[in-house]
Design a protein around this motif. Structure first.
Motif, PDB file in Angstrom:
ATOM      1  N   PRO A 152      18.385  43.907  53.839  1.00 58.63           N
ATOM      2  CA  PRO A 152      19.947  43.589  54.238  1.00 58.63           C
ATOM      3  C   PRO A 152      20.452  44.092  53.321  1.00 58.63           C
ATOM      4  CG  PRO A 152      18.893  41.417  53.047  1.00 58.63           C
ATOM      5  CD  PRO A 152      17.633  42.343  53.390  1.00 58.63           C
ATOM      6  N   GLU A 153      21.397  44.312  53.859  1.00 56.80           N
ATOM      7  CA  GLU A 153      22.499  45.204  52.708  1.00 56.80           C
ATOM      8  C   GLU A 153      22.839  44.348  51.347  1.00 56.80           C
ATOM      9  OE1 GLU A 153      25.736  47.444  54.371  1.00 56.80           O
ATOM     10  OE2 GLU A 153      25.345  46.507  56.531  1.00 56.80           O
ATOM     11  N   ASP A 154      23.252  45.025  50.392  1.00 56.93           N
ATOM     12  CA  ASP A 154      24.053  45.378  49.111  1.00 56.93           C
ATOM     13  C   ASP A 154      24.610  43.393  49.367  1.00 56.93           C
ATOM     14  OD1 ASP A 154      20.931  45.640  48.156  1.00 56.93           O
ATOM     15  OD2 ASP A 154      22.777  47.679  46.860  1.00 56.93           O
ATOM     16  N   GLY A 155      24.879  42.440  48.759  1.00 51.28           N
ATOM     17  CA  GLY A 155      26.454  41.905  49.275  1.00 51.28           C
ATOM     18  C   GLY A 155      26.254  41.463  50.474  1.00 51.28           C
ATOM     19  N   HIS A 156      24.980  41.195  51.149  1.00 47.40           N
ATOM     20  CA  HIS A 156      25.245  40.283  52.274  1.00 47.40           C
ATOM     21  C   HIS A 156      24.666  39.476  52.764  1.00 47.40           C
ATOM     22  CE1 HIS A 156      22.696  39.144  56.464  1.00 47.40           C
ATOM     23  NE2 HIS A 156      23.832  40.442  57.163  1.00 47.40           N
ATOM     24  N   ALA A 157      25.500  38.439  53.037  1.00 45.08           N
ATOM     25  CA  ALA A 157      25.254  37.168  53.297  1.00 45.08           C
ATOM     26  C   ALA A 157      25.253  36.562  54.362  1.00 45.08           C
ATOM     27  CB  ALA A 157      27.069  35.920  51.845  1.00 45.08           C
ATOM     28  N   ILE A 158      24.902  37.413  55.404  1.00 42.23           N
ATOM     29  CA  ILE A 158      25.813  36.645  56.537  1.00 42.23           C
ATOM     30  C   ILE A 158      24.195  36.124  57.106  1.00 42.23           C
ATOM     31  CG2 ILE A 158      25.924  36.756  59.422  1.00 42.23           C
ATOM     32  CD1 ILE A 158      28.041  36.813  57.311  1.00 42.23           C
ATOM     33  N   HIS A 159      24.034  34.452  57.698  1.00 42.69           N
ATOM     34  CA  HIS A 159      22.808  33.903  57.737  1.00 42.69           C
ATOM     35  C   HIS A 159      23.285  33.487  59.512  1.00 42.69           C
ATOM     36  CE1 HIS A 159      18.946  32.016  58.549  1.00 42.69           C
ATOM     37  NE2 HIS A 159      19.899  30.730  59.353  1.00 42.69           N
ATOM     38  N   CYS A 160      21.974  34.327  60.093  1.00 42.63           N
ATOM     39  CA  CYS A 160      22.323  34.484  61.104  1.00 42.63           C
ATOM     40  C   CYS A 160      21.366  32.875  62.383  1.00 42.63           C
ATOM     41  CB  CYS A 160      21.661  35.143  62.871  1.00 42.63           C
ATOM     42  SG  CYS A 160      21.838  35.273  64.686  1.00 42.63           S
ATOM     43  N   ARG A 161      21.577  31.828  62.968  1.00 39.66           N
ATOM     44  CA  ARG A 161      21.304  30.233  63.100  1.00 39.66           C
ATOM     45  C   ARG A 161      20.185  30.399  64.580  1.00 39.66           C
ATOM     46  NH1 ARG A 161      23.619  26.120  63.187  1.00 39.66           N
ATOM     47  NH2 ARG A 161      21.841  24.751  63.221  1.00 39.66           N
ATOM     48  N   LEU A 162      20.309  31.726  65.788  1.00 35.76           N
ATOM     49  CA  LEU A 162      20.112  31.780  66.488  1.00 35.76           C
ATOM     50  C   LEU A 162      19.109  31.217  66.923  1.00 35.76           C
ATOM     51  CD1 LEU A 162      20.934  32.769  69.199  1.00 35.76           C
ATOM     52  CD2 LEU A 162      19.602  35.638  68.267  1.00 35.76           C
ATOM     53  N   ASP A 163      17.558  31.128  65.739  1.00 36.83           N
ATOM     54  CA  ASP A 163      16.467  30.386  65.901  1.00 36.83           C
ATOM     55  C   ASP A 163      16.834  28.807  66.495  1.00 36.83           C
ATOM     56  OD1 ASP A 163      14.490  32.158  66.058  1.00 36.83           O
ATOM     57  OD2 ASP A 163      13.347  32.013  63.727  1.00 36.83           O
ATOM     58  N   GLU A 164      17.556  28.253  65.642  1.00 38.26           N
ATOM     59  CA  GLU A 164      18.341  27.016  65.300  1.00 38.26           C
ATOM     60  C   GLU A 164      18.306  26.178  66.966  1.00 38.26           C
ATOM     61  OE1 GLU A 164      19.899  27.002  61.140  1.00 38.26           O
ATOM     62  OE2 GLU A 164      18.410  29.096  62.115  1.00 38.26           O
TER      63      GLU A 164
END
Length: 88
Positions: free
Chosen positions: A6-18
């Motif tokens: 991930p890019e530096d500072g990237h804090a987004i999480h995708c919950r697509l699996d869940e």
């Protein structure tokens, strides 16, 4: 940085699996419903996407009957190896 990181500072999480699991839907089925390739959905699912079009986000949320905040969350903890800027 390799493309898998991930890019530096990237804090987004995708919950697509869940969300897919909760709805009993496969990535293939979602791909067919939203008109996005399985490869591109997999990139999103594995938190490797650098961007997402609003039209794609809208289509995914409609197909999964969810809100953007159900799909994308902000992690409060930085990822391992993530460099955050120092406050001056």
């Amino acid at each position: 940085m390799s493309p898998a990181e991930p890019e530096d500072g990237h804090a987004i999480h995708c919950r697509l699996d869940e969300l897919l699991a909760e709805r009993g839907m496969t990535l293939t089925e979602l791909s067919e419903r939203v008109g996005v390739s399985i490869v591109n959905l997999s990139v999103l699912k594995n938190d490797r996407a650098r961007a997402i079009r609003f039209s794609t986000l809208t289509a995914i949320c409609r197909a999964l009957d969810c809100e953007v905040g159900d799909l994308l969350t902000v992690n409060s903890e930085p990822r391992a190896g993530t460099v955050l800027p120092l406050d001056n």
